[in-house]
Design a protein around this motif. Sequence first.
Motif, PDB file in Angstrom:
ATOM      1  N   ILE A   1      -3.659  -9.401   0.562  1.00 31.27           N
ATOM      2  CA  ILE A   1      -2.541 -10.285   0.230  1.00 31.27           C
ATOM      3  C   ILE A   1      -1.265  -9.464   0.096  1.00 31.27           C
ATOM      4  CG2 ILE A   1      -1.552 -11.784  -1.553  1.00 31.27           C
ATOM      5  CD1 ILE A   1      -4.407 -12.750  -2.145  1.00 31.27           C
ATOM      6  N   LEU A   2      -1.339  -8.355  -0.619  1.00 35.61           N
ATOM      7  CA  LEU A   2      -0.175  -7.496  -0.802  1.00 35.61           C
ATOM      8  C   LEU A   2       0.304  -6.933   0.534  1.00 35.61           C
ATOM      9  CD1 LEU A   2      -1.291  -5.533  -4.002  1.00 35.61           C
ATOM     10  CD2 LEU A   2       0.341  -7.426  -3.881  1.00 35.61           C
ATOM     11  N   ASP A   3      -0.638  -6.519   1.366  1.00 39.96           N
ATOM     12  CA  ASP A   3      -0.279  -5.985   2.686  1.00 39.96           C
ATOM     13  C   ASP A   3       0.444  -7.038   3.516  1.00 39.96           C
ATOM     14  OD1 ASP A   3      -1.403  -3.532   2.112  1.00 39.96           O
ATOM     15  OD2 ASP A   3      -3.309  -3.963   3.109  1.00 39.96           O
ATOM     16  N   ALA A   4      -0.078  -8.259   3.503  1.00 41.21           N
ATOM     17  CA  ALA A   4       0.517  -9.335   4.291  1.00 41.21           C
ATOM     18  C   ALA A   4       1.910  -9.687   3.793  1.00 41.21           C
ATOM     19  CB  ALA A   4      -0.383 -10.566   4.271  1.00 41.21           C
ATOM     20  N   ALA A   5       2.156  -9.466   2.493  1.00 41.18           N
ATOM     21  CA  ALA A   5       3.456  -9.763   1.897  1.00 41.18           C
ATOM     22  C   ALA A   5       4.396  -8.561   1.945  1.00 41.18           C
ATOM     23  CB  ALA A   5       3.275 -10.227   0.458  1.00 41.18           C
ATOM     24  N   LYS A   6       3.995  -7.525   2.630  1.00 37.98           N
ATOM     25  CA  LYS A   6       4.793  -6.304   2.782  1.00 37.98           C
ATOM     26  C   LYS A   6       5.140  -5.676   1.432  1.00 37.98           C
ATOM     27  CE  LYS A   6       6.825  -6.683   7.366  1.00 37.98           C
ATOM     28  NZ  LYS A   6       8.069  -6.519   8.163  1.00 37.98           N
ATOM     29  N   VAL A   7       4.123  -5.570   0.595  1.00 39.42           N
ATOM     30  CA  VAL A   7       4.269  -4.954  -0.713  1.00 39.42           C
ATOM     31  C   VAL A   7       3.362  -3.731  -0.771  1.00 39.42           C
ATOM     32  CG1 VAL A   7       3.924  -5.261  -3.186  1.00 39.42           C
ATOM     33  CG2 VAL A   7       4.819  -7.144  -1.816  1.00 39.42           C
ATOM     34  N   ASN A   8       3.910  -2.603  -1.222  1.00 38.23           N
ATOM     35  CA  ASN A   8       3.132  -1.373  -1.308  1.00 38.23           C
ATOM     36  C   ASN A   8       2.454  -1.280  -2.676  1.00 38.23           C
ATOM     37  OD1 ASN A   8       2.217   1.306  -0.521  1.00 38.23           O
ATOM     38  ND2 ASN A   8       3.681   2.081  -2.022  1.00 38.23           N
ATOM     39  N   ASN A   9       1.137  -1.353  -2.673  1.00 35.91           N
ATOM     40  CA  ASN A   9       0.354  -1.244  -3.902  1.00 35.91           C
ATOM     41  C   ASN A   9       0.330   0.219  -4.343  1.00 35.91           C
ATOM     42  OD1 ASN A   9      -1.517  -1.310  -5.968  1.00 35.91           O
ATOM     43  ND2 ASN A   9      -3.198  -2.113  -4.725  1.00 35.91           N
ATOM     44  N   ILE A  10       0.819   0.522  -5.548  1.00 31.07           N
ATOM     45  CA  ILE A  10       0.885   1.912  -6.002  1.00 31.07           C
ATOM     46  C   ILE A  10      -0.500   2.538  -6.172  1.00 31.07           C
ATOM     47  CG2 ILE A  10       3.149   1.643  -7.092  1.00 31.07           C
ATOM     48  CD1 ILE A  10       1.668   1.463  -9.810  1.00 31.07           C
ATOM     49  N   PHE A  11      -1.534   1.696  -6.234  1.00 32.37           N
ATOM     50  CA  PHE A  11      -2.902   2.204  -6.319  1.00 32.37           C
ATOM     51  C   PHE A  11      -3.688   1.902  -5.045  1.00 32.37           C
ATOM     52  CE2 PHE A  11      -1.727   1.733 -10.822  1.00 32.37           C
ATOM     53  CZ  PHE A  11      -2.025   3.023 -11.274  1.00 32.37           C
ATOM     54  N   GLY A  12      -2.974   1.600  -3.965  1.00 34.33           N
ATOM     55  CA  GLY A  12      -3.625   1.241  -2.711  1.00 34.33           C
ATOM     56  C   GLY A  12      -4.374   2.371  -2.046  1.00 34.33           C
ATOM     57  N   ASP A  13      -4.157   3.612  -2.517  1.00 36.98           N
ATOM     58  CA  ASP A  13      -4.866   4.751  -1.936  1.00 36.98           C
ATOM     59  C   ASP A  13      -6.260   4.914  -2.524  1.00 36.98           C
ATOM     60  OD1 ASP A  13      -3.850   5.406  -4.433  1.00 36.98           O
ATOM     61  OD2 ASP A  13      -3.462   7.492  -3.917  1.00 36.98           O
ATOM     62  N   GLN A  14      -6.592   4.104  -3.526  1.00 38.05           N
ATOM     63  CA  GLN A  14      -7.929   4.113  -4.106  1.00 38.05           C
ATOM     64  C   GLN A  14      -8.687   2.891  -3.599  1.00 38.05           C
ATOM     65  OE1 GLN A  14      -8.160   5.364  -8.283  1.00 38.05           O
ATOM     66  NE2 GLN A  14      -5.936   5.696  -8.244  1.00 38.05           N
ATOM     67  N   GLN A  15      -9.926   2.743  -4.046  1.00 40.06           N
ATOM     68  CA  GLN A  15     -10.771   1.677  -3.508  1.00 40.06           C
ATOM     69  C   GLN A  15     -11.353   0.788  -4.602  1.00 40.06           C
ATOM     70  OE1 GLN A  15     -11.703   0.933  -0.077  1.00 40.06           O
ATOM     71  NE2 GLN A  15      -9.832   2.124   0.168  1.00 40.06           N
ATOM     72  N   GLY A  16     -11.334  -0.511  -4.345  1.00 37.69           N
ATOM     73  CA  GLY A  16     -12.014  -1.466  -5.208  1.00 37.69           C
ATOM     74  C   GLY A  16     -11.203  -1.866  -6.427  1.00 37.69           C
ATOM     75  N   TRP A  17     -11.911  -2.323  -7.441  1.00 33.98           N
ATOM     76  CA  TRP A  17     -11.300  -2.699  -8.710  1.00 33.98           C
ATOM     77  C   TRP A  17     -11.401  -1.493  -9.617  1.00 33.98           C
ATOM     78  CZ3 TRP A  17      -9.046  -7.415  -9.046  1.00 33.98           C
ATOM     79  CH2 TRP A  17      -9.398  -8.347  -8.064  1.00 33.98           C
ATOM     80  N   ILE A  18     -10.271  -1.004 -10.111  1.00 31.69           N
ATOM     81  CA  ILE A  18     -10.284   0.252 -10.857  1.00 31.69           C
ATOM     82  C   ILE A  18      -9.614   0.098 -12.212  1.00 31.69           C
ATOM     83  CG2 ILE A  18     -10.361   1.711  -8.795  1.00 31.69           C
ATOM     84  CD1 ILE A  18      -7.327   2.117  -9.099  1.00 31.69           C
ATOM     85  N   GLN A  19     -10.116   0.866 -13.174  1.00 31.24           N
ATOM     86  CA  GLN A  19      -9.482   0.924 -14.485  1.00 31.24           C
ATOM     87  C   GLN A  19      -8.457   2.046 -14.466  1.00 31.24           C
ATOM     88  OE1 GLN A  19     -12.182   1.324 -17.783  1.00 31.24           O
ATOM     89  NE2 GLN A  19     -10.605   0.884 -19.309  1.00 31.24           N
ATOM     90  N   VAL A  20      -7.264   1.773 -14.973  1.00 32.74           N
ATOM     91  CA  VAL A  20      -6.196   2.770 -14.967  1.00 32.74           C
ATOM     92  C   VAL A  20      -5.617   2.898 -16.369  1.00 32.74           C
ATOM     93  CG1 VAL A  20      -5.593   2.440 -12.542  1.00 32.74           C
ATOM     94  CG2 VAL A  20      -4.496   1.020 -14.289  1.00 32.74           C
ATOM     95  N   SER A  21      -4.959   4.012 -16.610  1.00 32.81           N
ATOM     96  CA  SER A  21      -4.330   4.241 -17.907  1.00 32.81           C
ATOM     97  C   SER A  21      -2.853   3.886 -17.842  1.00 32.81           C
ATOM     98  CB  SER A  21      -4.485   5.707 -18.317  1.00 32.81           C
ATOM     99  OG  SER A  21      -3.709   6.542 -17.460  1.00 32.81           O
ATOM    100  N   GLU A  22      -2.246   3.725 -19.010  1.00 32.46           N
ATOM    101  CA  GLU A  22      -0.812   3.474 -19.052  1.00 32.46           C
ATOM    102  C   GLU A  22      -0.049   4.642 -18.431  1.00 32.46           C
ATOM    103  OE1 GLU A  22       0.802   1.199 -22.594  1.00 32.46           O
ATOM    104  OE2 GLU A  22      -0.994   2.118 -23.489  1.00 32.46           O
ATOM    105  N   GLU A  23      -0.546   5.842 -18.680  1.00 35.42           N
ATOM    106  CA  GLU A  23       0.099   7.032 -18.135  1.00 35.42           C
ATOM    107  C   GLU A  23       0.093   7.023 -16.612  1.00 35.42           C
ATOM    108  OE1 GLU A  23      -0.961   7.580 -22.244  1.00 35.42           O
ATOM    109  OE2 GLU A  23      -2.220   7.048 -20.518  1.00 35.42           O
TER     110      GLU A  23
END
Length: 315
Positions: A221-243
Amino acid sequence: MKKIFNFQWLSVLMLAFLLVGCGTAEENANEDTSKQGAQSEESGYKVKDDRGVEVAFDAVPETVVSLQPSNTEILFALGVGDKIVGATEYDTYPPEALEIERVSDSMVFNSERILALNPDVVIAYTIGEKDALKVLEDAGVKVFVIQSATSFEDVYGDIEQLATVMGVKDKGEQLNKEIKAKIADVQAKLADVTTQKNAYYEVSPLPSIYTTAGGTFQQEILDAAKVNNIFGDQQGWIQVSEEDIIAKNPEVILTTNNYIEDAVGEILGRNGWNTIPAVQNKEVFLLDADTLSRPGPRIGEAVELVAKAVYPELF
Protein backbone atom coordinates in the motif's frame (compact mmCIF):
# COMPACT_ATOMS: atom_id res chain seq x y z
CA MET A 1 5.80 -17.81 1.89
CA LYS A 2 3.26 -15.72 3.69
CA LYS A 3 3.70 -15.35 7.41
CA ILE A 4 1.06 -15.44 10.15
CA PHE A 5 1.06 -12.54 12.65
CA ASN A 6 -0.43 -13.29 16.03
CA PHE A 7 -2.27 -9.97 16.52
CA GLN A 8 -5.30 -9.34 14.29
CA TRP A 9 -3.23 -9.34 11.13
CA LEU A 10 -2.91 -12.75 9.55
CA SER A 11 -0.73 -13.13 6.43
CA VAL A 12 -0.15 -16.38 4.57
CA LEU A 13 0.54 -17.81 1.05
CA MET A 14 -2.25 -17.71 -1.57
CA LEU A 15 -2.15 -20.63 -4.03
CA ALA A 16 -3.51 -20.43 -7.60
CA PHE A 17 -7.15 -21.43 -8.04
CA LEU A 18 -8.41 -24.15 -10.36
CA LEU A 19 -11.91 -24.60 -11.70
CA VAL A 20 -12.84 -28.02 -12.99
CA GLY A 21 -16.20 -28.25 -14.68
CA CYS A 22 -17.94 -31.61 -14.79
CA GLY A 23 -20.54 -32.34 -17.40
CA THR A 24 -21.25 -34.07 -20.65
CA ALA A 25 -19.50 -33.18 -23.88
CA GLU A 26 -22.82 -31.93 -25.22
CA GLU A 27 -23.26 -29.55 -22.27
CA ASN A 28 -19.72 -28.22 -22.66
CA ALA A 29 -20.21 -27.67 -26.38
CA ASN A 30 -23.37 -25.68 -25.81
CA GLU A 31 -22.07 -23.63 -22.88
CA ASP A 32 -21.61 -19.93 -23.69
CA THR A 33 -18.15 -18.79 -22.59
CA SER A 34 -19.67 -15.55 -21.33
CA LYS A 35 -21.33 -17.51 -18.49
CA GLN A 36 -17.85 -18.34 -17.10
CA GLY A 37 -18.57 -18.83 -13.38
CA ALA A 38 -22.25 -19.73 -13.58
CA GLN A 39 -22.25 -23.49 -13.20
CA SER A 40 -25.31 -25.66 -13.80
CA GLU A 41 -26.65 -27.71 -10.94
CA GLU A 42 -26.58 -30.83 -13.14
CA SER A 43 -22.87 -30.62 -13.96
CA GLY A 44 -21.37 -29.55 -10.63
CA TYR A 45 -17.88 -28.12 -10.37
CA LYS A 46 -14.72 -28.13 -8.30
CA VAL A 47 -12.53 -25.28 -7.09
CA LYS A 48 -9.10 -25.70 -5.53
CA ASP A 49 -8.68 -23.80 -2.27
CA ASP A 50 -5.48 -22.47 -0.70
CA ARG A 51 -4.75 -25.78 0.99
CA GLY A 52 -4.62 -27.38 -2.44
CA VAL A 53 -7.90 -29.19 -1.73
CA GLU A 54 -10.38 -29.48 -4.60
CA VAL A 55 -13.73 -28.65 -3.06
CA ALA A 56 -16.66 -30.09 -5.04
CA PHE A 57 -19.95 -28.24 -5.43
CA ASP A 58 -23.15 -29.78 -6.78
CA ALA A 59 -24.63 -26.29 -7.16
CA VAL A 60 -23.77 -22.68 -6.44
CA PRO A 61 -23.91 -22.14 -2.64
CA GLU A 62 -27.02 -20.41 -1.35
CA THR A 63 -25.89 -20.06 2.27
CA VAL A 64 -22.38 -19.13 3.39
CA VAL A 65 -20.48 -18.70 6.65
CA SER A 66 -17.50 -16.34 6.39
CA LEU A 67 -14.78 -16.58 9.02
CA GLN A 68 -12.65 -13.59 7.98
CA PRO A 69 -13.71 -9.93 7.52
CA SER A 70 -11.80 -9.50 4.26
CA ASN A 71 -13.63 -12.46 2.71
CA THR A 72 -16.95 -11.04 3.87
CA GLU A 73 -16.10 -7.76 2.15
CA ILE A 74 -15.21 -9.62 -1.03
CA LEU A 75 -18.50 -11.54 -1.01
CA PHE A 76 -20.48 -8.32 -0.62
CA ALA A 77 -18.47 -6.64 -3.38
CA LEU A 78 -19.33 -9.60 -5.63
CA GLY A 79 -23.02 -9.05 -4.96
CA VAL A 80 -23.56 -12.23 -2.94
CA GLY A 81 -23.34 -10.82 0.58
CA ASP A 82 -27.01 -11.61 1.15
CA LYS A 83 -26.06 -15.29 1.16
CA ILE A 84 -23.88 -14.93 4.28
CA VAL A 85 -25.63 -16.40 7.33
CA GLY A 86 -22.69 -16.37 9.74
CA ALA A 87 -19.73 -14.00 10.19
CA THR A 88 -17.17 -12.78 12.75
CA GLU A 89 -17.32 -10.13 15.45
CA TYR A 90 -15.13 -7.91 13.27
CA ASP A 91 -17.29 -8.01 10.14
CA THR A 92 -18.26 -4.33 10.12
CA TYR A 93 -18.20 -3.46 6.43
CA PRO A 94 -20.35 -2.90 4.54
CA PRO A 95 -23.01 -1.83 7.09
CA GLU A 96 -25.21 -4.77 6.06
CA ALA A 97 -22.58 -7.09 7.51
CA LEU A 98 -23.48 -5.88 11.00
CA GLU A 99 -26.84 -7.67 10.68
CA ILE A 100 -25.26 -11.11 10.17
CA GLU A 101 -25.17 -13.56 13.06
CA ARG A 102 -21.77 -13.72 14.81
CA VAL A 103 -20.23 -17.19 14.90
CA SER A 104 -16.55 -16.30 15.42
CA ASP A 105 -14.21 -13.76 16.98
CA SER A 106 -11.88 -14.22 13.97
CA MET A 107 -9.62 -16.54 15.96
CA VAL A 108 -12.05 -19.07 17.46
CA PHE A 109 -15.34 -20.05 15.87
CA ASN A 110 -18.48 -21.59 17.33
CA SER A 111 -18.60 -24.92 15.53
CA GLU A 112 -21.90 -25.92 17.13
CA ARG A 113 -23.65 -22.80 15.88
CA ILE A 114 -22.12 -23.14 12.41
CA LEU A 115 -23.36 -26.71 12.19
CA ALA A 116 -26.81 -25.58 13.29
CA LEU A 117 -26.86 -23.01 10.47
CA ASN A 118 -26.05 -25.84 8.04
CA PRO A 119 -24.35 -23.61 5.43
CA ASP A 120 -23.64 -24.80 1.90
CA VAL A 121 -20.03 -23.69 2.41
CA VAL A 122 -17.81 -22.19 5.07
CA ILE A 123 -15.25 -19.71 3.73
CA ALA A 124 -12.44 -20.17 6.21
CA TYR A 125 -8.78 -19.37 6.59
CA THR A 126 -5.73 -21.13 7.99
CA ILE A 127 -4.77 -19.93 11.46
CA GLY A 128 -1.99 -22.43 12.14
CA GLU A 129 -4.19 -25.13 13.69
CA LYS A 130 -4.26 -27.99 11.22
CA ASP A 131 -7.31 -29.59 12.81
CA ALA A 132 -9.24 -26.38 13.49
CA LEU A 133 -11.64 -27.02 10.63
CA LYS A 134 -11.79 -30.80 10.98
CA VAL A 135 -14.89 -30.70 13.19
CA LEU A 136 -16.84 -28.99 10.42
CA GLU A 137 -15.56 -31.22 7.63
CA ASP A 138 -16.16 -34.38 9.66
CA ALA A 139 -19.77 -33.24 10.03
CA GLY A 140 -20.09 -32.99 6.26
CA VAL A 141 -19.82 -29.21 5.90
CA LYS A 142 -17.96 -27.97 2.84
CA VAL A 143 -14.99 -25.84 3.87
CA PHE A 144 -13.16 -23.60 1.41
CA VAL A 145 -9.95 -22.03 2.70
CA ILE A 146 -8.77 -18.61 1.55
CA GLN A 147 -5.49 -17.68 3.17
CA SER A 148 -5.05 -14.02 4.00
CA ALA A 149 -3.25 -12.08 1.29
CA THR A 150 0.12 -10.36 1.60
CA SER A 151 0.05 -8.64 -1.79
CA PHE A 152 -2.36 -7.04 -4.23
CA GLU A 153 -1.95 -9.99 -6.58
CA ASP A 154 -3.03 -12.27 -3.74
CA VAL A 155 -6.16 -10.16 -3.27
CA TYR A 156 -6.99 -10.39 -6.96
CA GLY A 157 -6.53 -14.15 -6.74
CA ASP A 158 -8.79 -14.39 -3.67
CA ILE A 159 -11.48 -12.47 -5.50
CA GLU A 160 -11.21 -14.81 -8.49
CA GLN A 161 -11.46 -17.88 -6.27
CA LEU A 162 -14.50 -16.67 -4.34
CA ALA A 163 -16.19 -15.46 -7.52
CA THR A 164 -15.71 -18.92 -9.00
CA VAL A 165 -17.10 -20.64 -5.89
CA MET A 166 -20.13 -18.37 -5.91
CA GLY A 167 -20.82 -18.74 -9.62
CA VAL A 168 -20.10 -15.09 -10.48
CA LYS A 169 -16.72 -15.30 -12.13
CA ASP A 170 -17.54 -12.45 -14.51
CA LYS A 171 -18.27 -10.18 -11.54
CA GLY A 172 -14.93 -11.15 -10.02
CA GLU A 173 -13.11 -10.11 -13.15
CA GLN A 174 -15.00 -6.82 -13.26
CA LEU A 175 -14.28 -6.13 -9.59
CA ASN A 176 -10.56 -6.66 -10.11
CA LYS A 177 -10.63 -4.28 -13.07
CA GLU A 178 -12.33 -1.63 -10.95
CA ILE A 179 -9.81 -2.00 -8.12
CA LYS A 180 -6.87 -1.74 -10.52
CA ALA A 181 -8.45 1.31 -12.16
CA LYS A 182 -8.82 2.97 -8.74
CA ILE A 183 -5.16 2.41 -7.93
CA ALA A 184 -4.12 3.63 -11.36
CA ASP A 185 -6.18 6.81 -10.87
CA VAL A 186 -4.46 7.53 -7.54
CA GLN A 187 -1.04 6.88 -9.04
CA ALA A 188 -1.80 9.23 -11.93
CA LYS A 189 -2.30 12.00 -9.36
CA LEU A 190 1.09 11.10 -7.87
CA ALA A 191 2.89 11.20 -11.23
CA ASP A 192 4.84 14.35 -10.33
CA VAL A 193 6.17 12.92 -7.05
CA THR A 194 9.87 12.46 -7.74
CA THR A 195 11.13 12.37 -4.16
CA GLN A 196 9.07 10.16 -1.89
CA LYS A 197 8.41 11.32 1.66
CA ASN A 198 9.83 9.21 4.47
CA ALA A 199 7.07 7.83 6.67
CA TYR A 200 6.73 5.79 9.83
CA TYR A 201 3.65 3.53 9.96
CA GLU A 202 2.62 2.64 13.52
CA VAL A 203 0.53 -0.47 14.00
CA SER A 204 0.77 -0.85 17.77
CA PRO A 205 1.64 2.03 20.16
CA LEU A 206 3.62 2.25 23.39
CA PRO A 207 4.72 0.36 25.35
CA SER A 208 5.27 -2.29 22.66
CA ILE A 209 5.64 -0.44 19.37
CA TYR A 210 5.09 -2.49 16.23
CA THR A 211 5.38 -1.37 12.63
CA THR A 212 5.14 -2.94 9.21
CA ALA A 213 8.17 -3.62 7.03
CA GLY A 214 8.93 -5.23 3.69
CA GLY A 215 7.02 -8.26 2.46
CA THR A 216 3.71 -7.18 4.00
CA PHE A 217 0.39 -6.13 2.56
CA GLN A 218 0.75 -2.67 4.13
CA GLN A 219 4.17 -2.23 2.53
CA GLU A 220 2.59 -2.65 -0.89
CA ILE A 221 0.00 0.00 0.00
CA LEU A 222 2.79 2.41 0.93
CA ASP A 223 4.70 1.57 -2.25
CA ALA A 224 1.62 2.18 -4.40
CA ALA A 225 1.10 5.54 -2.67
CA LYS A 226 4.72 6.54 -3.33
CA VAL A 227 5.60 6.65 0.34
CA ASN A 228 9.01 5.51 1.60
CA ASN A 229 8.65 3.28 4.66
CA ILE A 230 11.55 4.08 7.02
CA PHE A 231 11.57 0.41 8.07
CA GLY A 232 11.00 -0.95 4.56
CA ASP A 233 14.49 -2.46 4.49
CA GLN A 234 13.40 -5.02 7.09
CA GLN A 235 10.88 -7.82 6.72
CA GLY A 236 7.48 -8.59 8.20
CA TRP A 237 5.89 -7.17 11.32
CA ILE A 238 8.62 -5.87 13.61
CA GLN A 239 8.90 -4.41 17.08
CA VAL A 240 10.88 -1.17 17.18
CA SER A 241 12.10 1.16 19.88
CA GLU A 242 11.43 4.87 20.24
CA GLU A 243 15.12 5.44 19.64
CA ASP A 244 14.90 3.57 16.31
CA ILE A 245 12.08 5.82 15.14
CA ILE A 246 13.63 9.07 16.32
CA ALA A 247 16.92 8.21 14.64
CA LYS A 248 15.18 7.65 11.29
CA ASN A 249 13.59 11.13 11.45
CA PRO A 250 10.33 10.50 9.51
CA GLU A 251 8.64 13.38 7.70
CA VAL A 252 5.21 11.79 8.15
CA ILE A 253 3.75 9.46 10.77
CA LEU A 254 0.76 7.26 9.91
CA THR A 255 -1.11 5.35 12.59
CA THR A 256 -4.06 2.97 12.61
CA ASN A 257 -4.37 2.89 16.40
CA ASN A 258 -8.09 3.52 16.56
CA TYR A 259 -8.45 1.75 19.91
CA ILE A 260 -7.03 4.62 21.98
CA GLU A 261 -8.88 7.89 22.55
CA ASP A 262 -6.47 10.32 20.85
CA ALA A 263 -3.84 8.45 18.85
CA VAL A 264 -2.51 11.55 17.09
CA GLY A 265 -2.29 13.59 20.30
CA GLU A 266 -0.59 10.71 22.11
CA ILE A 267 2.13 10.53 19.43
CA LEU A 268 2.61 14.31 19.32
CA GLY A 269 3.06 14.37 23.10
CA ARG A 270 5.64 11.59 23.43
CA ASN A 271 8.81 12.53 25.29
CA GLY A 272 11.77 13.07 22.99
CA TRP A 273 9.75 12.94 19.77
CA ASN A 274 9.72 16.73 19.37
CA THR A 275 12.89 16.51 17.26
CA ILE A 276 11.12 14.47 14.57
CA PRO A 277 10.01 16.57 11.54
CA ALA A 278 6.63 14.78 11.43
CA VAL A 279 5.93 15.86 15.02
CA GLN A 280 7.33 19.38 14.58
CA ASN A 281 5.12 19.94 11.53
CA LYS A 282 2.18 17.98 12.96
CA GLU A 283 2.26 15.62 10.01
CA VAL A 284 0.75 12.79 12.06
CA PHE A 285 -2.39 11.12 10.68
CA LEU A 286 -4.85 8.56 11.98
CA LEU A 287 -6.09 6.35 9.14
CA ASP A 288 -8.91 3.81 9.15
CA ALA A 289 -7.47 0.56 10.47
CA ASP A 290 -9.96 -1.72 8.71
CA THR A 291 -9.35 -0.20 5.29
CA LEU A 292 -5.58 -0.46 5.63
CA SER A 293 -5.44 -3.88 7.27
CA ARG A 294 -7.98 -5.93 5.31
CA PRO A 295 -6.73 -7.52 2.10
CA GLY A 296 -9.98 -7.16 0.24
CA PRO A 297 -11.82 -5.05 -2.32
CA ARG A 298 -10.97 -1.72 -0.61
CA ILE A 299 -7.24 -1.80 -1.38
CA GLY A 300 -7.68 1.02 -3.88
CA GLU A 301 -9.25 3.11 -1.12
CA ALA A 302 -6.33 2.21 1.17
CA VAL A 303 -3.82 3.52 -1.35
CA GLU A 304 -5.86 6.71 -1.73
CA LEU A 305 -6.10 7.24 2.06
CA VAL A 306 -2.32 7.08 2.42
CA ALA A 307 -1.63 9.21 -0.64
CA LYS A 308 -4.09 11.91 0.45
CA ALA A 309 -2.55 12.05 3.93
CA VAL A 310 1.03 12.32 2.68
CA TYR A 311 0.46 14.41 -0.47
CA PRO A 312 -2.80 16.33 0.20
CA GLU A 313 -1.86 19.07 -2.28
CA LEU A 314 -2.24 16.58 -5.14
CA PHE A 315 -5.87 15.70 -4.39
